[in-house]
Design a protein around this motif. Structure first.
Motif, short mmCIF file in Angstrom:
data_model
loop_
_atom_site.label_atom_id
_atom_site.label_comp_id
_atom_site.label_asym_id
_atom_site.label_seq_id
_atom_site.Cartn_x
_atom_site.Cartn_y
_atom_site.Cartn_z
N PRO A 242 0.79 -1.24 0.00
CA PRO A 242 0.00 0.00 0.00
C PRO A 242 0.83 1.29 0.00
N ASN A 243 2.07 1.23 0.49
CA ASN A 243 2.90 2.44 0.49
C ASN A 243 3.50 2.72 -0.89
N GLU A 244 3.49 1.72 -1.76
CA GLU A 244 4.11 1.88 -3.07
C GLU A 244 3.09 2.02 -4.21
N TYR A 245 1.94 1.36 -4.05
CA TYR A 245 0.94 1.35 -5.12
C TYR A 245 -0.42 1.75 -4.55
N GLY A 246 -1.00 2.78 -5.16
CA GLY A 246 -2.28 3.28 -4.67
C GLY A 246 -3.44 2.84 -5.55
N PHE A 247 -4.57 3.47 -5.31
CA PHE A 247 -5.76 3.18 -6.12
C PHE A 247 -5.68 3.91 -7.46
N TYR A 248 -5.23 5.17 -7.44
CA TYR A 248 -5.28 5.98 -8.67
C TYR A 248 -4.20 5.58 -9.68
N SER A 249 -2.94 5.54 -9.23
CA SER A 249 -1.86 5.07 -10.10
C SER A 249 -1.80 5.78 -11.45
N ASN A 250 -2.05 7.08 -11.43
CA ASN A 250 -1.91 7.86 -12.66
C ASN A 250 -0.43 8.04 -12.99
N VAL A 251 -0.07 7.90 -14.25
CA VAL A 251 1.32 8.12 -14.64
C VAL A 251 1.67 9.58 -14.31
N ASN A 252 2.75 9.75 -13.55
CA ASN A 252 3.12 11.09 -13.10
C ASN A 252 4.63 11.17 -12.88
N PRO A 253 5.33 11.91 -13.79
CA PRO A 253 6.80 11.99 -13.67
C PRO A 253 7.26 12.73 -12.42
N ASN A 254 6.34 13.45 -11.77
CA ASN A 254 6.71 14.25 -10.59
C ASN A 254 6.50 13.52 -9.27
N VAL A 255 5.89 12.35 -9.32
CA VAL A 255 5.68 11.57 -8.09
C VAL A 255 6.44 10.26 -8.25
N ASP A 256 7.59 10.18 -7.56
CA ASP A 256 8.42 8.99 -7.70
C ASP A 256 7.86 7.81 -6.93
N HIS A 257 8.16 6.62 -7.43
CA HIS A 257 7.92 5.40 -6.66
C HIS A 257 8.90 5.46 -5.48
N PRO A 258 8.54 4.94 -4.29
CA PRO A 258 9.46 5.03 -3.15
C PRO A 258 10.84 4.44 -3.44
N ARG A 259 10.92 3.51 -4.41
CA ARG A 259 12.21 2.86 -4.67
C ARG A 259 12.87 3.26 -5.98
N TRP A 260 12.21 4.05 -6.81
CA TRP A 260 12.84 4.51 -8.07
C TRP A 260 12.13 5.75 -8.61
N SER A 261 12.84 6.42 -9.53
CA SER A 261 12.29 7.63 -10.16
C SER A 261 11.26 7.26 -11.22
N GLN A 262 10.25 8.09 -11.36
CA GLN A 262 9.29 7.91 -12.45
C GLN A 262 9.46 9.00 -13.51
N ALA A 263 10.57 9.73 -13.47
CA ALA A 263 10.76 10.86 -14.39
C ALA A 263 11.03 10.43 -15.83
N THR A 264 11.64 9.26 -16.00
CA THR A 264 11.97 8.80 -17.35
C THR A 264 11.56 7.34 -17.51
N GLU A 265 11.64 6.86 -18.76
CA GLU A 265 11.25 5.47 -19.03
C GLU A 265 12.14 4.87 -20.11
N ARG A 266 12.25 3.55 -20.07
CA ARG A 266 13.02 2.79 -21.05
C ARG A 266 12.04 2.30 -22.12
N VAL A 267 12.35 2.58 -23.38
CA VAL A 267 11.47 2.20 -24.48
C VAL A 267 11.77 0.77 -24.92
N ILE A 268 10.79 -0.12 -24.79
CA ILE A 268 10.98 -1.50 -25.23
C ILE A 268 11.11 -1.53 -26.76
N GLY A 269 12.11 -2.26 -27.26
CA GLY A 269 12.30 -2.35 -28.70
C GLY A 269 13.14 -1.20 -29.24
N GLY A 270 13.63 -0.38 -28.36
CA GLY A 270 14.41 0.79 -28.79
C GLY A 270 15.87 0.49 -29.05
#
Ligand SMILES: Nc1nc2c(c(=O)[nH]1)N[C@H]1C(S)=C(S)[C@@H](COP(=O)(O)O)O[C@H]1N2
Ligand SMILES: [Mo]
Length: 302
Positions: A242-270
């Protein structure tokens, strides 16, 4: 079964992977040495359109813990699941609660193509050309009652076929939920296909939710039950951590996961040298969905 084109993203009404790939090559050629660029919000072609990932990316790199926790477990064990017959129970606060046969649902729905970004909470992403229908149309079929505030979804529970369900660390079945306005939003679909083919088992056959502005785990696969309720459902990942995953879970680069940044992403197939790309607010669907969260503290309602 009607087929209608509707999309906020720029593309044409292609329904076949060969056409997509051919078009991708044409676009790359047109860019004359520039090729496909990865910018914020996925890979884009020379005309600025979103370029879907290859069939192989989409169907061989999956999260579907019912088949196991490895990214290739779903494709490896996909054949162990049988999806015929399939019924979806729609119950709770609806006028016409029933077990709806999948074929009857398909007869009643209009299937369209939607090219959506998919952003996993683990900070990887791809672009998927789904075929599906709006969840709102399915809910209308059952007739949502006045007091309903949330929609609760359940995945099939069948440990004989879902080997991952034979272990106990997740309280199966997988559960997800949406607020009523999110469920009724025109971007929210039930996907039944990819690249114009039936959706493969590893992607959630025969029908799965797709909510493109939320982290991938909200997009629950192989749905067998949809319940209209006035209580906010507890979704599987919220229940586990519950501290890591909520109900809303909207993609948001400004709200990091407690264990990693959500600011960037790795493109699969890139490819190996593909730089990470910036993650977009609401996964690039801010214009369409931000109004639903006006005045909400998105750090609190993560
Ligand atoms: N029932 C169920 N649905 C699920 C999952 C799961 O493990 N079980 N994984 C979720 C996660 S974490 C992601 S990122 C997406 C992945 O969808 P895809 O494999 O079709 O790309 O499915 C979501 N839906
Ligand atoms: Mo995910």
């Amino acid at each position: 079964m009607a087929f209608r084109w509707k999309n906020d993203l720029k593309d044409c009404d292609v329904t076949d992977e060969a056409v997509f790939l051919n078009r991708r090559q044409l676009m790359a050629g047109a860019a004359a040495g520039i090729g496909l660029a990865a910018t914020a919000g996925g890979r884009v072609g020379a005309a600025g359109e979103l370029v879907p990932n290859a069939w192989e990316d989409i169907t061989q790199y999956n999260n579907f813990y019912e088949f196991g926790t490895g990214k290739s477990d779903p494709v490896t064990y996909a054949d162990e699941l049988t999806t015929t017959p399939w019924t979806v129970t729609i119950d709770g606060m609806v006028d016409r609660p029933a077990d709806y046969a999948f074929e009857d649902i398909m007869k009643a729905m209009t299937v369209e193509e939607r090219i959506y970004r998919l952003r996993c909470v683990e900070a990887w992403s791809m672009v998927v050309p789904w075929n599906g229908f709006e969840l709102a149309d399915l809910l209308d079929l059952a007739g949502v009652q006045e007091g309903a505030k949330y929609v609760r979804f359940e995945t099939l529970y069948r440990p004989e076929e879902f080997r991952g369900q034979r272990n106990g660390w997740i309280d199966w079945p997988y559960v997800e939920g949406l607020r009523m306005d999110e469920a009724m939003h025109p971007l929210t679909i039930m996907a039944t296909g990819i690249y114009g083919r039936d959706i493969p088992n590893q992607n959630g056959a025969p029908l799965r939710l797709v909510v493109p502005w939320k982290y991938g785990f909200k997009s629950i696969k192989s749905v067998v039950r949809i319940t209209l309720t006035d209580e906010q459902p507890v979704n599987t990942w919220q229940q586990i951590l519950p501290n890591e995953y909520g109900f809303y879970s909207n993609v948001n680069p400004n709200v990091d996961h407690p264990r990693w940044s959500q600011a960037t992403e790795r493109v699969i197939g890139g490819g190996l040298f593909q730089p990470r790309i910036p993650t977009l607010m609401f996964n690039g669907y801010e214009k369409e969905v931000a109004a639903m969260y006006e005045g909400m503290d998105l750090k609190k309602f993560y």
